[in-house]
Design a protein around this motif. Structure first.
Motif, PDB file in Angstrom:
ATOM      1  N   ASN A  87       0.734  -1.112  -0.633  1.00  0.00           N
ATOM      2  CA  ASN A  87      -0.431  -0.296   0.099  1.00  0.00           C
ATOM      3  C   ASN A  87       0.581   0.887  -0.010  1.00  0.00           C
ATOM      4  OD1 ASN A  87       0.991   0.309   2.450  1.00  0.00           O
ATOM      5  ND2 ASN A  87      -0.952  -0.670   3.626  1.00  0.00           N
ATOM      6  N   ASP A  88       0.148   2.396  -0.317  1.00  0.00           N
ATOM      7  CA  ASP A  88       0.646   3.446  -0.208  1.00  0.00           C
ATOM      8  C   ASP A  88       2.475   3.805   1.023  1.00  0.00           C
ATOM      9  OD1 ASP A  88      -0.086   4.414  -2.247  1.00  0.00           O
ATOM     10  OD2 ASP A  88      -0.938   5.815  -1.119  1.00  0.00           O
ATOM     11  N   LYS A  89       1.496   3.241   2.244  1.00  0.00           N
ATOM     12  CA  LYS A  89       2.678   3.231   3.293  1.00  0.00           C
ATOM     13  C   LYS A  89       3.723   2.276   3.330  1.00  0.00           C
ATOM     14  CE  LYS A  89      -0.480   5.297   6.138  1.00  0.00           C
ATOM     15  NZ  LYS A  89      -2.382   5.139   6.628  1.00  0.00           N
ATOM     16  N   GLY A  91       2.851  -1.044   3.475  1.00  0.00           N
ATOM     17  CA  GLY A  91       2.828  -2.104   4.591  1.00  0.00           C
ATOM     18  C   GLY A  91       2.016  -3.332   3.281  1.00  0.00           C
ATOM     19  N   GLU A 241      -0.539  -5.619   7.008  1.00  0.00           N
ATOM     20  CA  GLU A 241      -0.028  -4.166   5.743  1.00  0.00           C
ATOM     21  C   GLU A 241       0.378  -3.570   7.149  1.00  0.00           C
ATOM     22  OE1 GLU A 241      -3.611  -2.252   3.883  1.00  0.00           O
ATOM     23  OE2 GLU A 241      -4.460  -4.657   3.167  1.00  0.00           O
ATOM     24  N   THR A 242       0.714  -3.480   8.143  1.00  0.00           N
ATOM     25  CA  THR A 242       1.247  -2.936   9.190  1.00  0.00           C
ATOM     26  C   THR A 242       2.824  -3.165   9.638  1.00  0.00           C
ATOM     27  OG1 THR A 242       1.131  -4.878  11.145  1.00  0.00           O
ATOM     28  CG2 THR A 242      -1.347  -3.403  10.825  1.00  0.00           C
ATOM     29  N   THR A 244       6.472  -3.449   7.047  1.00  0.00           N
ATOM     30  CA  THR A 244       7.275  -3.322   5.158  1.00  0.00           C
ATOM     31  C   THR A 244       7.789  -4.157   5.248  1.00  0.00           C
ATOM     32  OG1 THR A 244       8.735  -1.782   5.801  1.00  0.00           O
ATOM     33  CG2 THR A 244       6.790  -0.616   6.498  1.00  0.00           C
ATOM     34  N   GLY A 263       4.340   2.337  -2.498  1.00  0.00           N
ATOM     35  CA  GLY A 263       5.060   2.350  -2.208  1.00  0.00           C
ATOM     36  C   GLY A 263       6.348   2.705  -1.626  1.00  0.00           C
ATOM     37  N   SER A 266       7.755   5.209   0.128  1.00  0.00           N
ATOM     38  CA  SER A 266       7.398   5.019   1.926  1.00  0.00           C
ATOM     39  C   SER A 266       8.723   4.254   1.721  1.00  0.00           C
ATOM     40  CB  SER A 266       6.591   4.358   2.248  1.00  0.00           C
ATOM     41  OG  SER A 266       4.959   5.484   1.845  1.00  0.00           O
ATOM     42  N   GLN A 270      11.455   5.419   4.822  1.00  0.00           N
ATOM     43  CA  GLN A 270      12.026   4.647   6.040  1.00  0.00           C
ATOM     44  C   GLN A 270      13.326   3.549   6.058  1.00  0.00           C
ATOM     45  OE1 GLN A 270      10.399   0.193   6.046  1.00  0.00           O
ATOM     46  NE2 GLN A 270       9.544   0.424   8.022  1.00  0.00           N
TER      47      GLN A 270
END
Lengths: 359, 129
Positions: A87-89, A91, A241-242, A244, A263, A266, A270
């Motif tokens: 996802n965008d984050k 995850g 999803e939480t 990476t 992703g 992000s 990170q």
């Protein structure tokens, strides 16, 4: 839901459990025996509950390159990659394998059974390129033949030479008995062998021929202990999803050199900020079995939590995967809180046991 | 599924055998078969007092953790230390060598609450439905 091999499981008196809505065998005779049969000779697994999604059409490569973390544009037919939907984050929506069927034109995605609806939703939602998406999960069976004895069984049952196939590649063959097959030199056990995709209606005869040739039917129980010994993550436990791919230490399956993908920003952020936790292996030094949700401590301070744990049938002691914070390093000693007792453990980089994959 | 006559049974799938003022306790064939490969057993301390229904130990299979419940109240006289190093014995001989504990009963009439082999057999069939 039932796979096309369900009647075979019943015939073999398997213990059936509900796995995310699927009636699946958890074991036939016992997890330890099935685990050791796979490590030492050959194990047979029904993985037909997994999803097969085909992506094709004019812009399918561009589409996949945007939603997957690996560069599919350089894939040749017969190549397989392990990769993620992020996802965008960054995850992990799912981890999957992508199969290049026709260069730049047709690919297959093999996804986790429990995530098929979520994945399909995500793919359709992201499909600006208007790639053609076909879910062939219901009509596709997946049989995994794993272990050092797989080559001999493939030769006996299908006159197929496994040595001709390289690790993480596949070939398509047409067999008079079993129809069109995709034989992939991949797996979730670290024991070597293949995964075979075929039409659901042909799955029982192939399954039976492998059993008759001496492969040991194995349930989800052994599949789980085998993957844990190798440190392969399980989506829903160790990654979700939480988390990476960087935290899960799966950097090999992301390609930061390719153009934008969902992703990527992000992940870069990170990397520059640094990770606050990482997924490690944990091996118990005393009796006890680590389980999901157990806490890890160092000098009395909580340093992380176990996401998967069991006993290693090969080693005979407890092993686990755990997210551990920055203060913890490889080869360091920590403790796992098992019920009310602190059990000594060592932080390791998996695999816990040596696999038998031939490249 | 083996359900020997002469033993008494709980709804949690323990068996109990009266030995004078004490009972010997183990888990049933049904319990060991449901758990699968048993890989870890531990007990509370010898000499502890326990109330019926409390856990006298923990048993783990490859997949799951479960408790062993005391069929009656009493004092733990002995635990089967053999199982600490050979937990697989529970799968092989659950009514024999793989007994779990010997409990001195506070009140021997408490065994009236347990099932005999016939009733436990019916209980299992009902549970399977």
């Amino acid at each position: 839901m039932k796979t096309s091999l369900y009647p075979e499981h019943v015939k073999l008196c398997a213990r059936i459990v509900d796995f995310h809505g699927w009636d699946m065998p958890v074991w036939y005779t016992g997890i330890k025996d099935e685990h050791m049969a796979t490590r030492e000779s050959s194990g047979l697994f029904d993985a037909s509950h997994m999803g097969e999604i085909f992506v094709s059409g004019k812009h399918c490569t561009a589409f996949l390159n945007r939603i997957l973390t690996r560069d599919v544009s350089s894939m040749k037919p017969g190549k397989v990659y392990y990769t993620f939907f992020l996802n965008d984050k960054a995850g992990i929506i799912d981890d999957l394998t992508v199969y290049c069927i026709e260069e730049q034109e047709r690919y297959m995605l093999c996804v986790n059974a429990s995530n098929i609806p979520v994945d399909l939703n995500w793919i359709h939602e992201q499909n600006k390129e208007k790639a053609v998406i076909e879910d062939k999960s219901p009509q596709t069976a997946l049989i995994a033949l794993q272990g050092p004895g797989s080559a001999e069984i493939l030769k006996t049952c299908m006159d197929f030479d496994l040595e001709d196939l390289r690790y993480f590649t596949f070939c398509k063959i047409n067999s008079p008995e079993y129809g069109d097959l995709m034989i992939s030199k991949t797996g979730y056990t670290g024991a070597g062998g293949v995964e075979i995709f075929l039409a659901a209606e042909n799955s029982s005869p192939l399954w039976r021929s492998f059993v008759d040739a001496g492969a040991t039917p194995c349930g989800l129980g052994a599949r789980d202990t085998l993957r844990l010994e190798m440190g392969y993550p399980l989506h829903g436990n160790d990654i979700d999803e939480t988390t990476t791919p960087l935290e899960a230490q799966l950097d090999f399956a992301i390609d930061m050199s390719k153009n934008d993908f969902i992703g990527k920003e992000s992940l870069a952020a990170q990397t520059s900020k640094g990770l606050s936790r990482r997924l490690f292996g944990v091996e118990l030094l005393e009796k006890g079995i680590p389980r999901q949700g157990y806490h890890c401590l160092k000098a009395g301070q909580e340093v992380g939590i176990i996401t998967s744990g069991s006993i290693s049938p090969v080693l005979g002691h407890g092993i686990a995967l755990a997210y551990l914070d920055n203060s913890v390093h490889e080869d360091e000693e920590i403790a796992v809180l098992v019920r009310s007792k602190l059990i000594r453990a060592k932080v390791k980089r998996p695999p816990f046991v040596k696999g038998t994959i031939s490249k | 599924m083996k359900i020997p006559e002469g033993l008494m049974y709980t709804q949690d799938h323990e068996w109990a055998k009266i030995e004078k003022k004490a009972i010997r306790v183990g888990i049933t064939d049904h319990a060991q078969s449901e758990l699968g490969d048993i890989v870890f057993v531990e007990f509370i301390e010898k000499g502890s007092h326990i109330t019926a229904g409390e856990s006298l130990g923990t048993i783990e299979s490859v997949k799951a953790v479960s408790e062993i419940y005391a069929p009656v109240s009493g004092t733990i006289l002995e635990v089967n230390e053999l199982l600490l190093d050979t937990p697989e014995l529970v799968n092989q001989d659950c009514y024999g060598d793989a007994w779990m504990a010997l409990i001195e009963m506070d009140d021997p009439t408490e065994t009236d609450n347990l099932m005999n082999a016939k009733v436990y057999g019916e209980f299992l069939s009902a549970e399977a439905k």
